[in-house]
Design an enzyme around this catalytic site. Structure first.
Site, PDB file in Angstrom:
ATOM      1  N   GLU A  35       0.858  -1.195   0.000  1.00 25.46           N
ATOM      2  CA  GLU A  35       0.000   0.000   0.000  1.00 25.46           C
ATOM      3  C   GLU A  35       0.892   1.243   0.000  1.00 25.46           C
ATOM      4  N   LEU A  39      -3.547   2.558   5.070  1.00 24.62           N
ATOM      5  CA  LEU A  39      -4.393   1.364   4.910  1.00 24.62           C
ATOM      6  C   LEU A  39      -5.865   1.806   4.888  1.00 24.62           C
ATOM      7  N   CYS A  43     -11.934   4.592   0.587  1.00 27.67           N
ATOM      8  CA  CYS A  43     -13.150   4.444   1.378  1.00 27.67           C
ATOM      9  C   CYS A  43     -12.945   4.915   2.816  1.00 27.67           C
ATOM     10  N   ALA A 119       3.916   0.153  -5.713  1.00 27.87           N
ATOM     11  CA  ALA A 119       4.290  -1.053  -6.465  1.00 27.87           C
ATOM     12  C   ALA A 119       4.267  -0.777  -7.961  1.00 27.87           C
ATOM     13  N   TYR A 186     -23.271  11.295  -7.048  1.00 24.31           N
ATOM     14  CA  TYR A 186     -23.151  10.850  -5.660  1.00 24.31           C
ATOM     15  C   TYR A 186     -22.454  11.881  -4.763  1.00 24.31           C
ATOM     16  N   ASP A 312     -12.591  -0.735  -7.776  1.00 28.19           N
ATOM     17  CA  ASP A 312     -12.820   0.397  -8.687  1.00 28.19           C
ATOM     18  C   ASP A 312     -11.978   0.315  -9.961  1.00 28.19           C
ATOM     19  N   HIS A 444     -43.145  -3.725  14.500  1.00 26.35           N
ATOM     20  CA  HIS A 444     -43.861  -2.450  14.485  1.00 26.35           C
ATOM     21  C   HIS A 444     -43.416  -1.605  15.661  1.00 26.35           C
TER      22      HIS A 444
HETATM   23  P1  FAD Z   1      -9.441   2.200  -3.113  1.00 23.28           P
HETATM   24  O1  FAD Z   1     -10.249   2.336  -1.897  1.00 23.28           O
HETATM   25  O2  FAD Z   1      -9.270   3.391  -3.987  1.00 23.28           O
HETATM   26  O3  FAD Z   1      -8.030   1.646  -2.647  1.00 23.28           O
HETATM   27  C1  FAD Z   1      -6.964   1.474  -3.524  1.00 23.28           C
HETATM   28  C2  FAD Z   1      -5.683   1.549  -2.756  1.00 23.28           C
HETATM   29  O4  FAD Z   1      -4.602   1.202  -3.605  1.00 23.28           O
HETATM   30  C3  FAD Z   1      -5.365   2.961  -2.245  1.00 23.28           C
HETATM   31  O5  FAD Z   1      -5.159   2.921  -0.854  1.00 23.28           O
HETATM   32  C4  FAD Z   1      -4.114   3.363  -2.995  1.00 23.28           C
HETATM   33  O6  FAD Z   1      -3.233   4.155  -2.211  1.00 23.28           O
HETATM   34  C5  FAD Z   1      -3.494   2.018  -3.314  1.00 23.28           C
HETATM   35  N1  FAD Z   1      -2.616   2.036  -4.483  1.00 23.28           N
HETATM   36  C6  FAD Z   1      -2.882   2.530  -5.718  1.00 23.28           C
HETATM   37  N2  FAD Z   1      -1.838   2.323  -6.547  1.00 23.28           N
HETATM   38  C7  FAD Z   1      -0.907   1.670  -5.820  1.00 23.28           C
HETATM   39  C8  FAD Z   1       0.390   1.170  -6.122  1.00 23.28           C
HETATM   40  N3  FAD Z   1       0.923   1.285  -7.345  1.00 23.28           N
HETATM   41  N4  FAD Z   1       1.090   0.566  -5.141  1.00 23.28           N
HETATM   42  C9  FAD Z   1       0.560   0.433  -3.891  1.00 23.28           C
HETATM   43  N5  FAD Z   1      -0.667   0.868  -3.560  1.00 23.28           N
HETATM   44  C10 FAD Z   1      -1.391   1.475  -4.509  1.00 23.28           C
HETATM   45  N6  FAD Z   1     -18.612   3.658  -1.794  1.00 23.28           N
HETATM   46  C11 FAD Z   1     -19.612   3.079  -1.119  1.00 23.28           C
HETATM   47  O7  FAD Z   1     -19.859   1.887  -1.319  1.00 23.28           O
HETATM   48  N7  FAD Z   1     -20.358   3.770  -0.195  1.00 23.28           N
HETATM   49  C12 FAD Z   1     -20.120   5.084   0.066  1.00 23.28           C
HETATM   50  O8  FAD Z   1     -20.799   5.676   0.892  1.00 23.28           O
HETATM   51  C13 FAD Z   1     -19.085   5.723  -0.640  1.00 23.28           C
HETATM   52  N8  FAD Z   1     -18.807   7.019  -0.411  1.00 23.28           N
HETATM   53  C14 FAD Z   1     -17.769   7.607  -1.073  1.00 23.28           C
HETATM   54  C15 FAD Z   1     -17.509   8.949  -0.809  1.00 23.28           C
HETATM   55  C16 FAD Z   1     -16.468   9.582  -1.448  1.00 23.28           C
HETATM   56  C17 FAD Z   1     -16.180  11.041  -1.148  1.00 23.28           C
HETATM   57  C18 FAD Z   1     -15.645   8.849  -2.350  1.00 23.28           C
HETATM   58  C19 FAD Z   1     -14.470   9.509  -3.009  1.00 23.28           C
HETATM   59  C20 FAD Z   1     -15.895   7.526  -2.624  1.00 23.28           C
HETATM   60  C21 FAD Z   1     -16.975   6.897  -1.990  1.00 23.28           C
HETATM   61  N9  FAD Z   1     -17.292   5.557  -2.232  1.00 23.28           N
HETATM   62  C22 FAD Z   1     -18.332   4.964  -1.573  1.00 23.28           C
HETATM   63  C23 FAD Z   1     -16.530   4.746  -3.199  1.00 23.28           C
HETATM   64  C24 FAD Z   1     -15.506   3.857  -2.463  1.00 23.28           C
HETATM   65  O9  FAD Z   1     -14.629   4.673  -1.737  1.00 23.28           O
HETATM   66  C25 FAD Z   1     -14.745   3.019  -3.471  1.00 23.28           C
HETATM   67  O10 FAD Z   1     -15.659   2.290  -4.269  1.00 23.28           O
HETATM   68  C26 FAD Z   1     -13.823   2.039  -2.771  1.00 23.28           C
HETATM   69  O11 FAD Z   1     -12.893   2.710  -1.962  1.00 23.28           O
HETATM   70  C27 FAD Z   1     -13.081   1.177  -3.806  1.00 23.28           C
HETATM   71  O12 FAD Z   1     -12.222   0.303  -3.163  1.00 23.28           O
HETATM   72  P2  FAD Z   1     -10.900  -0.232  -3.877  1.00 23.28           P
HETATM   73  O13 FAD Z   1     -10.286  -1.170  -2.912  1.00 23.28           O
HETATM   74  O14 FAD Z   1     -11.215  -0.693  -5.234  1.00 23.28           O
HETATM   75  O15 FAD Z   1      -9.982   1.058  -4.081  1.00 23.28           O
HETATM   76  P1  NAD Z   2     -20.906  10.360 -10.348  1.00 25.10           P
HETATM   77  O1  NAD Z   2     -20.660   9.567 -11.558  1.00 25.10           O
HETATM   78  O2  NAD Z   2     -21.803   9.847  -9.298  1.00 25.10           O
HETATM   79  O3  NAD Z   2     -21.507  11.795 -10.751  1.00 25.10           O
HETATM   80  C1  NAD Z   2     -20.850  12.637 -11.636  1.00 25.10           C
HETATM   81  C2  NAD Z   2     -21.872  13.638 -12.145  1.00 25.10           C
HETATM   82  O4  NAD Z   2     -21.170  14.666 -12.812  1.00 25.10           O
HETATM   83  C3  NAD Z   2     -22.837  13.026 -13.157  1.00 25.10           C
HETATM   84  O5  NAD Z   2     -24.154  13.338 -12.768  1.00 25.10           O
HETATM   85  C4  NAD Z   2     -22.442  13.702 -14.478  1.00 25.10           C
HETATM   86  O6  NAD Z   2     -23.532  13.906 -15.322  1.00 25.10           O
HETATM   87  C5  NAD Z   2     -21.869  15.012 -13.985  1.00 25.10           C
HETATM   88  N1  NAD Z   2     -20.877  15.636 -14.877  1.00 25.10           N
HETATM   89  C6  NAD Z   2     -19.878  15.037 -15.555  1.00 25.10           C
HETATM   90  N2  NAD Z   2     -19.138  15.964 -16.216  1.00 25.10           N
HETATM   91  C7  NAD Z   2     -19.694  17.177 -15.922  1.00 25.10           C
HETATM   92  C8  NAD Z   2     -19.380  18.517 -16.276  1.00 25.10           C
HETATM   93  N3  NAD Z   2     -18.333  18.804 -17.059  1.00 25.10           N
HETATM   94  N4  NAD Z   2     -20.154  19.517 -15.805  1.00 25.10           N
HETATM   95  C9  NAD Z   2     -21.224  19.248 -14.996  1.00 25.10           C
HETATM   96  N5  NAD Z   2     -21.555  17.980 -14.620  1.00 25.10           N
HETATM   97  C10 NAD Z   2     -20.797  16.967 -15.069  1.00 25.10           C
HETATM   98  O7  NAD Z   2     -19.446  10.711  -9.774  1.00 25.10           O
HETATM   99  P2  NAD Z   2     -18.957  11.239  -8.364  1.00 25.10           P
HETATM  100  O8  NAD Z   2     -20.048  11.941  -7.660  1.00 25.10           O
HETATM  101  O9  NAD Z   2     -17.677  11.935  -8.627  1.00 25.10           O
HETATM  102  O10 NAD Z   2     -18.650   9.894  -7.590  1.00 25.10           O
HETATM  103  C11 NAD Z   2     -17.697   8.964  -8.108  1.00 25.10           C
HETATM  104  C12 NAD Z   2     -18.038   7.563  -7.710  1.00 25.10           C
HETATM  105  O11 NAD Z   2     -17.796   7.384  -6.328  1.00 25.10           O
HETATM  106  C13 NAD Z   2     -19.503   7.206  -7.905  1.00 25.10           C
HETATM  107  O12 NAD Z   2     -19.757   6.752  -9.202  1.00 25.10           O
HETATM  108  C14 NAD Z   2     -19.703   6.132  -6.906  1.00 25.10           C
HETATM  109  O13 NAD Z   2     -19.375   4.912  -7.502  1.00 25.10           O
HETATM  110  C15 NAD Z   2     -18.718   6.448  -5.810  1.00 25.10           C
HETATM  111  N6  NAD Z   2     -19.432   7.037  -4.653  1.00 25.10           N
HETATM  112  C16 NAD Z   2     -20.382   6.294  -4.035  1.00 25.10           C
HETATM  113  C17 NAD Z   2     -21.060   6.823  -2.962  1.00 25.10           C
HETATM  114  C18 NAD Z   2     -22.102   5.995  -2.282  1.00 25.10           C
HETATM  115  O14 NAD Z   2     -22.136   4.799  -2.507  1.00 25.10           O
HETATM  116  N7  NAD Z   2     -22.942   6.565  -1.435  1.00 25.10           N
HETATM  117  C19 NAD Z   2     -20.794   8.088  -2.509  1.00 25.10           C
HETATM  118  C20 NAD Z   2     -19.827   8.822  -3.171  1.00 25.10           C
HETATM  119  C21 NAD Z   2     -19.145   8.270  -4.234  1.00 25.10           C
END
Ligand code: FAD
Ligand code: NAD
Length: 465
Positions: A35, A39, A43, A119, A186, A312, A444
Site C-alpha cells: 500500500e 491502509l 473508502c 508497487a 453521488y 474500482d 412495528h
Molecule cells: P481504493 O479504496 O481506492 O483503494 C486502492 C488503494 O490502492 C489505495 O489505498 C491506494 O493508495 C493504493 N494504491 C494505488 N496504486 C498503488 C500502487 N501502485 N502501489 C501500492 N498501492 C497502490 N462507496 C460506497 O460503497 N459507499 C459510500 O458511501 C461511498 N462514499 C464515497 C464517498 C467519497 C467522497 C468517495 C471519493 C468515494 C466513496 N465511495 C463509496 C466509493 C468507495 O470509496 C470506493 O468504491 C472504494 O474505496 C473502492 O475500493 P478499492 O479497494 O477498489 O480502491
Molecule cells: P458520479 O458519476 O456519481 O456523478 C458525476 C456527475 O457529474 C454526473 O451526474 C455527471 O452527469 C456530472 N458531470 C460530468 N461531467 C460534468 C461537467 N463537465 N459539468 C457538470 N456535470 C458533469 O461521480 P462522483 O459523484 O464523482 O462519484 C464517483 C463515484 O464514487 C460514484 O460513481 C460512486 O461509484 C462512488 N461514490 C459512491 C457513494 C455511495 O455509494 N454513497 C458516494 C460517493 C461516491
C-alpha cells in the site's frame, strides 16, 4: 535490493485489497499486501467513512438550527447552535484513525505481511516497490490488482487553489461561505447537501437534465425538493467552463446557452472517478482493458493467468461493498475453492437527504430486460414510524415478475432507508417471492413495515394504504 517471495501479492489496501488479503490469510495463504498510502484506501480515508461522518455533523447542526428557529412541530426549542468545525474534523479524523488501525490489526491477525510503498510491475510475477528504505522486489505466484480510483480532473478546472476534489472538501479548515459544485452525482449531492446544512451557499452545476441520473426520477424527486428547501441552487443541463480570472467564481454555460458567473470561494469538482493504473507498469503486461478499466471475467481474472483485478480499477459500480465482495471471492479462488461472481444484486445507496436505496432492477430496467412486472409502492406518509420521526417524505417500491412474483428489485427514498438495504438485498439474493416478504412479520413500528406493505400492495391487498 531485498526480495520477498509469496503465494499471493495484493496491490492496494482499500476495501477490495485489504478484504482479499485478510481472507487469504485466514485461508492459510502466504500473503503480502502493498500500500502506497494509508491502509483502508479511498473508502476509509477520503471516501465513504469521512463523508458520512461530516454528513452526520451537518444533519445534527441543521436539526439544532431548526430547533433554534422554533420549527420543530413537536415543540422542541433551543438556543442558536454553534459548530466548532475543527473539532468536527478532528472527530471525523478520529473515526478514520480507529478504522485504519483496525484494518492493520486484522491484517496482522491474519498473518498478512504489509509492505508500505508504491508497487510497479516488472513482469507478470514480479513487482518492485519503492519503500522508505529502498526498493523491494516481491515475487508472487498470484497477483491481485486493487489500486482503486481517483477523482477525475477537468482540464479547464485543474485541482489546486480554490478548485478542490472530494478529498480537499473533506479536509477544509472551515465551511466556505459560497460553494460551487460541478457534478450532481453521488459525491456532489452528498457533500453539497452537507455543506448547505453547515451554512454554505451551495450551487450545483449538473450537465444532465436531472440530478443523480443513475436513479429514476421518482426516487430523486424528494431529494430535489429538499435541496430547494435547503436553498441549494441546482443548474441542470449546465456546463462548467472554468474558473473566473479573479479566482472567486465559476463560469458556467447554462442550458439556454448563456454564460453565467457563480460566485464561489471554493469549487468542488465531482464528475466521477478514474481507475488508478498510471504508474503501475501495466505496459510490462498484456492486459485486456475495458476502456480505462482493467477487463475481468466472472472470477475477476484478467487476460493474464495468475493476475486478478478487483474493485474500482475494474469499473462500475465503484462501490466499496462490491470491491470487498470481489476481494473475498478472489481470496477463495486462490485457495482453490470453486467460486465465481454469482451475485443477484449490488445494492447502491446515496446518502442524500432523504437517502436513496436501490437494489436490483427498477421498474424501467425490469421492463427493458423483457420482464412483465408487478410494482407495489408504499408511501411513508402511511407509516407510523416515519410519522414519529417527523420524516414522512418518501416511499418503498418493490418490483416483481408478474408471472411468478419473484422479487426483481426494491428501491426506497426516505430518512434512514440506507438501513433497509440489507433486507432488500437479502430478499433479492434469496430469490424471495412477494408472498415471502408479505408473509414475514415486520416489527412495528419500523420503516421496514413499508417494505412488507409494498409487497402487499403489489399483491393487491396492502393494509395501511
Ligand atoms: P481504493 O479504496 O481506492 O483503494 C486502492 C488503494 O490502492 C489505495 O489505498 C491506494 O493508495 C493504493 N494504491 C494505488 N496504486 C498503488 C500502487 N501502485 N502501489 C501500492 N498501492 C497502490 N462507496 C460506497 O460503497 N459507499 C459510500 O458511501 C461511498 N462514499 C464515497 C464517498 C467519497 C467522497 C468517495 C471519493 C468515494 C466513496 N465511495 C463509496 C466509493 C468507495 O470509496 C470506493 O468504491 C472504494 O474505496 C473502492 O475500493 P478499492 O479497494 O477498489 O480502491
Ligand atoms: P458520479 O458519476 O456519481 O456523478 C458525476 C456527475 O457529474 C454526473 O451526474 C455527471 O452527469 C456530472 N458531470 C460530468 N461531467 C460534468 C461537467 N463537465 N459539468 C457538470 N456535470 C458533469 O461521480 P462522483 O459523484 O464523482 O462519484 C464517483 C463515484 O464514487 C460514484 O460513481 C460512486 O461509484 C462512488 N461514490 C459512491 C457513494 C455511495 O455509494 N454513497 C458516494 C460517493 C461516491
Amino acid at each position: 535490493m531485498t526480495e520477498i517471495t509469496c503465494k499471493l501479492l495484493v496491490i492496494g489496501a482499500g476495501p477490495g485489497g485489504y478484504v482479499c488479503a485478510i481472507r487469504a490469510g485466514q485461508l492459510g495463504i502466504d500473503t503480502v499486501v502493498v500500500e502506497s498510502g494509508p491502509l483502508g484506501g479511498s473508502c476509509l480515508n477520503v471516501g465513504c467513512i469521512p463523508s458520512k461522518a461530516m454528513i452526520h455533523v451537518a444533519e445534527e447542526f441543521e436539526r439544532a438550527t431548526h430547533a433554534a428557529a422554533g420549527r420543530m412541530p413537536f415543540g422542541l426549542t433551543a438556543g442558536p447552535p454553534a459548530l466548532d468545525f475543527p473539532k468536527a474534523v478532528e472527530w471525523k479524523d478520529g473515526i478514520v484513525g480507529r478504522l485504519t488501525n483496525g484494518v492493520a490489526a486484522l491484517l496482522r491477525r491474519a498473518k498478512v505481511k504489509i509492505v508500505h510503498g508504491r508497487a510497479r510491475f516488472r513482469d507478470g510475477r514480479t513487482v518492485e516497490v519503492e519503500t522508505e528504505t529502498g526498493p523491494q522486489v516481491i515475487r508472487a505466484e498470484t497477483i491481485v490488482i486493487a489500486t482503486g480510483s481517483a477523482p477525475v480532473e477537468l482540464p479547464f478546472l485543474p485541482f489546486g487553489g480554490s478548485v478542490i476534489s472530494s478529498t480537499g472538501a473533506l479536509a477544509l479548515p472551515a465551511v466556505p461561505a459560497r460553494l460551487a459544485v460541478v457534478g450532481g452525482g453521488y459525491i456532489g449531492l452528498e457533500l453539497g447537501t452537507a455543506f448547505a446544512k453547515l451554512g454554505a451557499k451551495v450551487t450545483i452545476v449538473e450537465a444532465q437534465d436531472r440530478i443523480l441520473p443513475l436513479y429514476d426520477a421518482e426516487l430523486t424527486g424528494p431529494v430535489a425538493k429538499r435541496l430547494g428547501e435547503l436553498g441549494v441552487e441546482v443548474l441542470l443541463g449546465a456546463k462548467a467552463r472554468g474558473a473566473t480570472p479573479d479566482g472567486q467564481g465559476l463560469r458556467v454555460e447554462t442550458r439556454e446557452g448563456e454564460d453565467r458567473r457563480i460566485d464561489a470561494d471554493r469549487i468542488l469538482v465531482t464528475v466521477g472517478r478514474a481507475p488508478v493504473t498510471g504508474d503501475l507498469g501495466l505496459d510490462e503486461l498484456v492486459l485486456d482493458m475495458n476502456g480505462r478499466y482493467i477487463r475481468v471475467g466472472d472470477r475477476c481474472e484478467t487476460s493474464m493467468r495468475g493476475i486478478y483485478a478487483i474493485g474500482d480499477v475494474t469499473g462500475e459500480p465503484m462501490l466499496a461493498h462490491r470491491a470487498m465482495a470481489q476481494g473475498e471471492m478472489v481470496a477463495e479462488i486462490v485457495a482453490g475453492r470453486p467460486r465465481a461472481w454469482d451475485k443477484s444484486c449490488i445494492p447502491a445507496i446515496c446518502f442524500t437527504d432523504p437517502e436513496i436505496v436501490s437494489a436490483g432492477l427498477s421498474p424501467d430496467e425490469a421492463k427493458a430486460a423483457g420482464f412483465e412486472t408487478k410494482v407495489g409502492k408504499f408511501p411513508f406518509t402511511a407509516n407510523g414510524r416515519a410519522m414519529t420521526l417527523d420524516s414522512e417524505e418518501g416511499f418503498v417500491r418493490i418490483v416483481a415478475r408478474a408471472e411468478t412474483g419473484i422479487v426483481l428489485g426494491v428501491q426506497a427514498v426516505g430518512r434512514n432507508v440506507s438501513e433497509l438495504s440489507a433486507a432488500f438485498g437479502l430478499a433479492i439474493e434469496m430469490g424471495a417471492h412477494l408472498e415471502d416478504v408479505a408473509g414475514t412479520i415486520h416489527a412495528h413500528p419500523t420503516l421496514g413495515e413499508g417494505f412488507q406493505e409494498a409487497a402487499l400492495k403489489a399483491l393487491g391487498h396492502a393494509i395501511h394504504v
